[in-house]
Design a protein around this motif. Structure first.
Motif, PDB file in Angstrom:
ATOM      1  N   SER A 250       0.827  -1.209   0.000  1.00 46.23           N
ATOM      2  CA  SER A 250       0.000   0.000   0.000  1.00 46.23           C
ATOM      3  C   SER A 250       0.857   1.254   0.000  1.00 46.23           C
ATOM      4  CB  SER A 250      -0.928  -0.002   1.223  1.00 46.23           C
ATOM      5  OG  SER A 250      -1.858  -1.055   1.166  1.00 46.23           O
ATOM      6  N   LYS A 253       2.228   1.695  -3.441  1.00 44.98           N
ATOM      7  CA  LYS A 253       1.181   2.145  -4.363  1.00 44.98           C
ATOM      8  C   LYS A 253       0.896   3.632  -4.162  1.00 44.98           C
ATOM      9  CE  LYS A 253      -3.592   1.269  -5.831  1.00 44.98           C
ATOM     10  NZ  LYS A 253      -3.194   1.424  -7.238  1.00 44.98           N
ATOM     11  N   ALA A 254       0.879   4.077  -2.893  1.00 43.23           N
ATOM     12  CA  ALA A 254       0.661   5.500  -2.616  1.00 43.23           C
ATOM     13  C   ALA A 254       1.773   6.342  -3.217  1.00 43.23           C
ATOM     14  CB  ALA A 254       0.567   5.734  -1.106  1.00 43.23           C
ATOM     15  N   GLU A 256       3.682   5.458  -5.831  1.00 41.42           N
ATOM     16  CA  GLU A 256       3.605   5.357  -7.288  1.00 41.42           C
ATOM     17  C   GLU A 256       2.481   6.216  -7.850  1.00 41.42           C
ATOM     18  OE1 GLU A 256       2.890   1.933 -10.745  1.00 41.42           O
ATOM     19  OE2 GLU A 256       3.179   1.367  -8.635  1.00 41.42           O
ATOM     20  N   ASP A 257       1.296   6.135  -7.209  1.00 46.16           N
ATOM     21  CA  ASP A 257       0.134   6.881  -7.697  1.00 46.16           C
ATOM     22  C   ASP A 257       0.095   8.314  -7.183  1.00 46.16           C
ATOM     23  OD1 ASP A 257      -0.568   4.497  -8.851  1.00 46.16           O
ATOM     24  OD2 ASP A 257      -2.124   4.004  -7.378  1.00 46.16           O
ATOM     25  N   GLN A 258       0.947   8.617  -6.196  1.00 43.95           N
ATOM     26  CA  GLN A 258       0.951   9.929  -5.539  1.00 43.95           C
ATOM     27  C   GLN A 258      -0.465  10.286  -5.074  1.00 43.95           C
ATOM     28  OE1 GLN A 258       2.963  12.971  -7.777  1.00 43.95           O
ATOM     29  NE2 GLN A 258       4.824  11.771  -8.024  1.00 43.95           N
ATOM     30  N   ASP A 259      -1.038   9.383  -4.299  1.00 44.04           N
ATOM     31  CA  ASP A 259      -2.428   9.532  -3.867  1.00 44.04           C
ATOM     32  C   ASP A 259      -2.590   8.881  -2.495  1.00 44.04           C
ATOM     33  OD1 ASP A 259      -5.066  10.210  -3.899  1.00 44.04           O
ATOM     34  OD2 ASP A 259      -5.601   9.010  -5.655  1.00 44.04           O
ATOM     35  N   VAL A 261      -4.158   5.812  -0.293  1.00 45.65           N
ATOM     36  CA  VAL A 261      -4.638   4.435  -0.393  1.00 45.65           C
ATOM     37  C   VAL A 261      -5.413   4.115   0.878  1.00 45.65           C
ATOM     38  CG1 VAL A 261      -3.991   2.009  -0.565  1.00 45.65           C
ATOM     39  CG2 VAL A 261      -2.723   3.739  -1.864  1.00 45.65           C
ATOM     40  N   TYR A 270      -0.068   9.986   0.435  1.00 42.86           N
ATOM     41  CA  TYR A 270       1.124  10.574  -0.186  1.00 42.86           C
ATOM     42  C   TYR A 270       1.097  12.082  -0.001  1.00 42.86           C
ATOM     43  CZ  TYR A 270       4.416  12.174  -3.737  1.00 42.86           C
ATOM     44  OH  TYR A 270       5.451  12.805  -4.379  1.00 42.86           O
ATOM     45  N   ASN A 272       2.932  15.436  -1.271  1.00 45.92           N
ATOM     46  CA  ASN A 272       3.817  15.971  -2.300  1.00 45.92           C
ATOM     47  C   ASN A 272       4.765  17.017  -1.715  1.00 45.92           C
ATOM     48  OD1 ASN A 272       4.831  16.274  -4.899  1.00 45.92           O
ATOM     49  ND2 ASN A 272       3.472  17.989  -5.322  1.00 45.92           N
ATOM     50  N   GLN A 299      -7.357  14.574   2.148  1.00 42.68           N
ATOM     51  CA  GLN A 299      -6.623  14.956   0.941  1.00 42.68           C
ATOM     52  C   GLN A 299      -6.001  16.337   1.124  1.00 42.68           C
ATOM     53  OE1 GLN A 299      -6.822  12.819  -2.000  1.00 42.68           O
ATOM     54  NE2 GLN A 299      -5.032  13.980  -2.624  1.00 42.68           N
TER      55      GLN A 299
END
Length: 528
Positions: A250, A253-254, A256-259, A261, A270, A272, A299
């Motif tokens: 997880s 994935k966070a 990689e997707d910059q999001d 999870v 994630y 930035n 977010q």
């Protein structure tokens, strides 16, 4: 109405009440109205939620209910009960006394002429006006559906408003934090406000705390920077050494997707960054299933967290740079005067005295940063005098005395708080509490607390260490000398603090001894 029907309604209330339902308050002095309303809406479902009925048979009873329930969606309110305007008084109470502007008020009356619709709608903050004769089962169903939609939208707007306030408050709190040690505490505290708390939390970043030699590139590996709960003992470890399996997947994935999870019991957000490879905020032990509003707030929060973290890192880097420049200058000064660990000991002693004296943390930090410069004026004293074995003559003593003014003139034009403090310390650390010091003959509180602390620490360390003009004194003799100068050379309160902490002071001397060369050569003279 039969007793059997009323009994069945009560049983239905108990079953429905076990779910998360819309609360509807029926206020009417006729029991039959309660029974018919419940029967008409017995199978009502809106957005997978039924209705939890609450009954009040008078205006006074309705007011009591509103004092204990703040989540009533609709009140079906009769006008005429114990008085001709009891229902209108309840409407006034809901909006003004209970300060409830969310509950939707549907006024029902069997005597429309007693409370004309036009006057009531204009003068009272109600949401609908119905005659009991026109409210068939279908119309009642339609009115409740429409009113619940309105209530739902109002609650969503209010939740978003409260969430925005929390985000603003969280951002303000995070941006006010300048300590890396307090950073994760701030995150967990604010997240508890947003989503109701978490058990474990970790801030994971590629920013490596600690020295970075100039020939080392920045690491792309991710580390547990700070943590709470299960992560508290893993700070400084790599991500893949702490997490594995689904949790590690997880995190990857966070990244990689910059999001964000989301999983059932944890999430990975994630964050930035303009200066780093990004960071991760890992939270486990979520208290409940997150709503779309929760996710939207998270977010926003995750981005503010990174901005705040970058701010903390920048502040720390500036402070570390200032500290290192001052320390290196102080060390260079010590080497010129023969070397030793005088500055290191002075810093530790002054920190102890300042803390026990009651200085604020920020004041202590300034004191520690300024200490290495307290003798900077000796740079203008000839080495032949500073390193002269044995005692100085009167003329040489007078030359040494001028190092206070030299140091002050060198530093006084700076606008930086640390350098300003150092300038006063350089000038005033030979002033005496009783006014018999130099260069200005200041007395008592006229001498800054930084200078008073520095004066005591400087003499204490000079006496207990070997100098080129004397041997080290035994601690007992040092403390006797300090005690003799209580109220004369030194502030009494500071002397008492020093004597009460003699064991800690001896530990500092043991931890920072002068090396063998210094023991042989000593260091520079200081004017008595």
């Amino acid at each position: 109405m039969s007793d059997e029907l009323l009994f069945m309604d009560e049983t239905e209330d108990e079953v429905v009440g076990e779910r998360s339902n819309w609360k509807v308050l029926i206020v009417d002095d006729e029991p039959e109205v309660h029974a018919v309303t419940k029967l008409a809406l017995s199978d009502f479902v809106f957005q997978d939620k039924g209705i939890e009925f609450i009954s009040a048979y008078s205006g006074a009873e309705a007011k009591e209910i509103f004092l204990t329930h703040n989540d009533i969606a609709i009140v079906l309110l009769d006008v005429v009960m114990e008085t001709d305007d009891a229902g209108l008084q309840v409407a006034e109470f809901i909006r003004n006394d209970a300060n409830n502007h969310f509950t939707r008020i549907i006024l029902r009356t069997g005597q429309p002429g007693q409370a004309p619709e036009r006057d009531v709608i204009i003068n009272y903050d109600i949401n609908d006006y119905k005659s009991k004769t026109e409210l068939t089962a279908q119309k009642l169903f339609t009115v409740v559906i429409a009113t619940l939609r309105s209530y739902r939208d109002i609650i969503v707007i209010e939740e978003n408003r409260q969430g925005l306030e929390k985000i603003i408050a969280a951002s303000a709190d995070l941006f006010s934090i300048h300590s890396l040690e307090n950073f994760i505490d701030g995150i967990v505290q604010q997240l508890s406000s947003l989503i109701g708390g978490t058990q474990d939390a970790a801030y994971i970043t590629s920013a490596v705390a600690g020295p970075r030699p100039i020939d080392n590139e920045e690491s792309s590996q991710f580390y547990i920077f700070s943590g709470k709960g299960d992560f508290a003992n893993h700070e400084g470890q790599t991500l893949d050494a702490v997490l594995d399996g689904e949790q590690l997947a997880s995190c990857n994935k966070a990244l990689e997707d910059q999001d964000i999870v989301y999983q059932d019991e944890y999430l990975v957000a994630y964050c930035n960054s303009k200066t780093l490879n990004g960071s991760l905020l890992y939270l486990s032990g979520l208290p409940r299933k997150l709503t779309p509003t929760d996710k939207h707030l998270l977010q926003i929060f995750s981005q503010n967290v990174q901005i705040a973290f970058d701010n903390v890192l920048l502040t720390k880097d500036i402070e570390d740079t200032q500290r290192e420049i001052v320390e290196r200058l102080g060390q260079a000064l010590e080497r010129q005067m023969g070397g030793g660990k005088h500055i290191q000991r002075m810093t530790m002693i002054c920190e102890l005295l300042g803390r026990e004296y009651g200085l604020e943390k920020e004041e202590i930090n300034i004191l520690k940063l300024a200490i290495p410069l307290h003798d900077v004026g000796k740079l203008k004293i000839p080495e032949a005098i500073l390193l002269k074995p044995g005692q100085l003559n009167d003329e040489e003593k007078e030359v040494v005395r001028h190092h206070t003014e030299f140091g002050y003139q060198l530093l006084k034009d700076s606008r930086r708080p640390i350098i300003q403090a150092a300038a006063k310390m350089a000038r005033d650390h030979h002033e005496h509490w009783d006014g018999n010091g130099y260069p200005q003959g200041l007395k008592g509180d006229e001498i800054s607390i930084f200078s008073r602390i520095t004066a005591l620490a400087d003499v204490f360390d000079a006496l207990q260490a070997r100098r080129c003009y004397k041997d080290a004194w035994p601690m007992e003799k040092v403390l006797e000398n300090i005690q003799a100068q209580r109220g004369k050379q030194f502030e009494p309160k500071l002397v008492d603090i020093l004597l009460d902490n003699k064991d800690k002071l001896e530990a500092i001397a043991v931890a920072y001894p002068d090396d063998l060369a210094i023991q042989q050569d000593g260091d520079g003279h200081d004017s008595p």
